[in-house]
Design an enzyme around this catalytic site. Structure first.
Site, mmCIF file in Angstrom:
data_model
loop_
_atom_site.group_PDB
_atom_site.id
_atom_site.type_symbol
_atom_site.label_atom_id
_atom_site.label_comp_id
_atom_site.label_asym_id
_atom_site.label_seq_id
_atom_site.Cartn_x
_atom_site.Cartn_y
_atom_site.Cartn_z
ATOM 1 N N CYS A 153 -0.558 14.360 -15.937
ATOM 2 C CA CYS A 153 -1.390 15.546 -16.167
ATOM 3 C C CYS A 153 -2.864 15.179 -16.011
ATOM 4 O O CYS A 153 -3.336 14.220 -16.614
ATOM 5 C CB CYS A 153 -1.109 16.096 -17.573
ATOM 6 S SG CYS A 153 -2.190 17.497 -17.966
ATOM 7 N N CYS A 205 0.815 21.310 -21.553
ATOM 8 C CA CYS A 205 -0.510 21.709 -22.068
ATOM 9 C C CYS A 205 -1.211 22.690 -21.127
ATOM 10 O O CYS A 205 -2.296 23.170 -21.435
ATOM 11 C CB CYS A 205 -1.388 20.470 -22.291
ATOM 12 S SG CYS A 205 -2.205 19.848 -20.799
ATOM 13 N N ALA A 238 8.305 -5.198 12.292
ATOM 14 C CA ALA A 238 8.544 -5.983 11.082
ATOM 15 C C ALA A 238 10.000 -6.425 10.950
ATOM 16 O O ALA A 238 10.277 -7.573 10.593
ATOM 17 C CB ALA A 238 8.142 -5.153 9.864
ATOM 18 N N THR A 276 0.263 -3.052 8.590
ATOM 19 C CA THR A 276 -0.926 -2.312 8.135
ATOM 20 C C THR A 276 -1.997 -2.373 9.214
ATOM 21 O O THR A 276 -2.196 -3.404 9.840
ATOM 22 C CB THR A 276 -1.461 -2.848 6.773
ATOM 23 O OG1 THR A 276 -2.676 -2.166 6.450
ATOM 24 C CG2 THR A 276 -1.702 -4.339 6.763
ATOM 25 N N SER A 277 -2.659 -1.234 9.409
ATOM 26 C CA SER A 277 -3.699 -1.170 10.438
ATOM 27 C C SER A 277 -4.976 -1.872 9.991
ATOM 28 O O SER A 277 -5.875 -2.105 10.780
ATOM 29 C CB SER A 277 -4.023 0.288 10.761
ATOM 30 O OG SER A 277 -4.494 0.929 9.588
ATOM 31 N N GLN A 293 0.853 -1.198 0.000
ATOM 32 C CA GLN A 293 0.000 0.000 0.000
ATOM 33 C C GLN A 293 0.881 1.238 0.000
ATOM 34 O O GLN A 293 0.383 2.354 -0.093
ATOM 35 C CB GLN A 293 -0.872 0.013 1.259
ATOM 36 C CG GLN A 293 -1.811 -1.172 1.362
ATOM 37 C CD GLN A 293 -2.439 -1.246 2.741
ATOM 38 O OE1 GLN A 293 -3.328 -0.478 3.065
ATOM 39 N NE2 GLN A 293 -1.965 -2.161 3.568
ATOM 40 N N PRO A 312 3.394 -4.696 15.700
ATOM 41 C CA PRO A 312 3.573 -4.563 17.155
ATOM 42 C C PRO A 312 2.294 -4.132 17.864
ATOM 43 O O PRO A 312 2.173 -4.252 19.081
ATOM 44 C CB PRO A 312 4.647 -3.484 17.286
ATOM 45 C CG PRO A 312 4.618 -2.729 16.001
ATOM 46 C CD PRO A 312 4.132 -3.673 14.949
ATOM 47 N N HIS A 319 -1.497 1.269 -4.279
ATOM 48 C CA HIS A 319 -1.900 2.682 -4.226
ATOM 49 C C HIS A 319 -1.034 3.576 -5.119
ATOM 50 O O HIS A 319 -1.052 4.791 -4.963
ATOM 51 C CB HIS A 319 -1.842 3.196 -2.778
ATOM 52 C CG HIS A 319 -2.903 2.608 -1.899
ATOM 53 N ND1 HIS A 319 -2.776 2.518 -0.532
ATOM 54 C CD2 HIS A 319 -4.115 2.075 -2.182
ATOM 55 C CE1 HIS A 319 -3.868 1.952 -0.024
ATOM 56 N NE2 HIS A 319 -4.684 1.667 -1.008
ATOM 57 N N ASP A 323 6.431 4.427 -1.414
ATOM 58 C CA ASP A 323 7.805 4.894 -1.187
ATOM 59 C C ASP A 323 8.882 4.169 -1.990
ATOM 60 O O ASP A 323 10.065 4.501 -1.867
ATOM 61 C CB ASP A 323 8.126 4.841 0.315
ATOM 62 C CG ASP A 323 7.924 3.449 0.932
ATOM 63 O OD1 ASP A 323 8.030 2.442 0.193
ATOM 64 O OD2 ASP A 323 7.676 3.374 2.143
HETATM 65 P P1 NAD Z 1 -1.479 2.873 8.987
HETATM 66 O O1 NAD Z 1 -0.687 4.093 9.259
HETATM 67 O O2 NAD Z 1 -2.955 2.934 9.057
HETATM 68 O O3 NAD Z 1 -1.018 1.722 10.006
HETATM 69 C C1 NAD Z 1 0.330 1.396 10.170
HETATM 70 C C2 NAD Z 1 0.429 0.116 10.977
HETATM 71 O O4 NAD Z 1 1.801 -0.231 11.105
HETATM 72 C C3 NAD Z 1 -0.141 0.215 12.395
HETATM 73 O O5 NAD Z 1 -1.005 -0.883 12.611
HETATM 74 C C4 NAD Z 1 1.108 0.123 13.289
HETATM 75 O O6 NAD Z 1 0.841 -0.592 14.500
HETATM 76 C C5 NAD Z 1 2.048 -0.671 12.416
HETATM 77 N N1 NAD Z 1 3.471 -0.463 12.691
HETATM 78 C C6 NAD Z 1 4.104 0.631 13.202
HETATM 79 N N2 NAD Z 1 5.421 0.413 13.295
HETATM 80 C C7 NAD Z 1 5.635 -0.841 12.804
HETATM 81 C C8 NAD Z 1 6.800 -1.627 12.636
HETATM 82 N N3 NAD Z 1 8.017 -1.183 12.966
HETATM 83 N N4 NAD Z 1 6.658 -2.870 12.104
HETATM 84 C C9 NAD Z 1 5.429 -3.350 11.772
HETATM 85 N N5 NAD Z 1 4.301 -2.631 11.922
HETATM 86 C C10 NAD Z 1 4.399 -1.399 12.433
HETATM 87 O O7 NAD Z 1 -0.967 2.343 7.594
HETATM 88 P P2 NAD Z 1 -1.702 1.513 6.457
HETATM 89 O O8 NAD Z 1 -2.532 0.442 7.042
HETATM 90 O O9 NAD Z 1 -0.645 1.174 5.492
HETATM 91 O O10 NAD Z 1 -2.731 2.563 5.819
HETATM 92 C C11 NAD Z 1 -2.408 3.928 5.570
HETATM 93 C C12 NAD Z 1 -2.353 4.343 4.100
HETATM 94 O O11 NAD Z 1 -1.401 5.422 3.894
HETATM 95 C C13 NAD Z 1 -1.814 3.265 3.216
HETATM 96 O O12 NAD Z 1 -2.246 3.452 1.929
HETATM 97 C C14 NAD Z 1 -0.324 3.540 3.337
HETATM 98 O O13 NAD Z 1 0.482 2.847 2.493
HETATM 99 C C15 NAD Z 1 -0.268 5.048 3.174
HETATM 100 N N6 NAD Z 1 1.002 5.541 3.776
HETATM 101 C C16 NAD Z 1 2.144 5.196 3.116
HETATM 102 C C17 NAD Z 1 3.370 5.520 3.638
HETATM 103 C C18 NAD Z 1 4.589 5.086 2.857
HETATM 104 O O14 NAD Z 1 4.554 5.010 1.619
HETATM 105 N N7 NAD Z 1 5.680 4.731 3.539
HETATM 106 C C19 NAD Z 1 3.456 6.220 4.858
HETATM 107 C C20 NAD Z 1 2.246 6.597 5.513
HETATM 108 C C21 NAD Z 1 1.009 6.212 4.948
#
Ligand code: NAD
Length: 247
Positions: A125, A148, A230, A186-187, A99, A212, A117, A102
């Site tokens: 554009c 354009c 992770a 992911t949350s 998702q 965590p 995503h 980066d």
């Molecule tokens: P989220 O922010 O909703 O949740 C992040 C989750 O990661 C939480 O459950 C948290 O407990 C967990 N977490 C925190 N530190 C961790 C670690 N060291 N190891 C493992 N887990 C850890 O993120 P989401 O569910 O990905 O949804 C948010 C949306 O925003 C997504 O589309 C996401 O990809 C995007 N987003 C992307 C970036 C990026 O590209 N790096 C950064 C912020 C948000």
């Protein structure tokens, strides 16, 4: 115990897939949406990350996007990205559905990466659809514009926009066909990405959650829960796989 169970599931699997979220990049210095402090206390993601906000005030949203870009472009993959790349190289992981925008999985060496995503490497554009690598865009005026005259936007999905059909299809095919899904950092609160573990589970996959903290994924679809960051969890999983494959 859970680490070993997860490693054994991967060793036994014919097709395993990782679904990653912002949490996997936290150890690379990119804050997720949930952590207190930092970028997202300044910019409410639901306000600044919504397509409606971008269209009504592109200058304001671009200002935030450039700040995020600096952070993303400076970041390097961490051990969690490295382990997933290594597992793919050795035939233990078929795909990463991320998702994140980066590019850290690719920087770590993962090849089959489905960017659910989108990504932040290029701009498109809004008027004519022409795409530009970021390096070719003139950011001296905000918002940046196309030759354009149309508004340039990042090639990632804002809240309120659908998932591009190619990525959606690839991700659903991967989720349907896998027998192990690692759900990492992911949350589980962003739809439709949070349906992917449900799809995998319905098709018989073992679901391993690495996080965590507590998440919004229902407990009854998770087979193995690893409440760890992770990096440390994946490192231990790889060590176990190494010890088992050396025998
Ligand atoms: P989220 O922010 O909703 O949740 C992040 C989750 O990661 C939480 O459950 C948290 O407990 C967990 N977490 C925190 N530190 C961790 C670690 N060291 N190891 C493992 N887990 C850890 O993120 P989401 O569910 O990905 O949804 C948010 C949306 O925003 C997504 O589309 C996401 O990809 C995007 N987003 C992307 C970036 C990026 O590209 N790096 C950064 C912020 C948000």
């Amino acid at each position: 115990m859970e680490i070993e169970e997860a490693a054994r599931a991967i060793l036994k699997s014919k097709k395993s897939v990782a679904l990653t979220g912002a949490g996997i990049s936290v150890e690379s210095g990119i804050p997720d949406f949930r952590s207190p402090g930092g970028l997202w206390s300044k910019y409410d993601p639901l306000e600044y990350g919504h397509i409606g906000s971008f269209r009504s005030n592109p200058g304001k949203v671009w200002k935030m996007l450039l700040e995020i870009d600096q952070l993303l472009d400076r970041a390097n993959p961490n051990v969690a990205h490295d382990v997933l790349a290594e597992l793919e190289k050795r035939g233990f992981l078929n795909a990463v559905i991320t998702q994140n925008i980066d590019s850290l999985h690719q920087k770590a060496g993962s090849v089959n990466v489905i960017e659910y995503h989108g990504h932040n490497r290029s701009l498109r554009c809004e008027a004519c659809g022409k795409t530009y690598p970021k390096s070719e865009v003139d950011f001296s005026k905000i918002p940046p514009v196309c030759a354009c005259g149309g508004l340039l936007r990042p090639e990632f999905v804002f809240f309120g926009e659908p998932i591009p059909s190619r990525e959606r299809q690839l991700a659903e095919t991967a989720a349907t066909g896998c027998d192990v899904m690692l759900v990492i950092g992911t949350s589980g609160s962003v739809a439709p990405a949070n349906y992917l573990p449900h799809i995998a589970k319905r098709h018989g996959a073992t679901i391993v959650e690495i996080n965590p903290g507590e998440t919004e994924l229902p407990k009854n679809i998770i087979d193995i829960t690893i409440r760890e960051k992770a990096g440390s969890a994946l490192k231990k999983i790889l060590e176990y796989i190494n010890s088992e494959t050396k025998k």
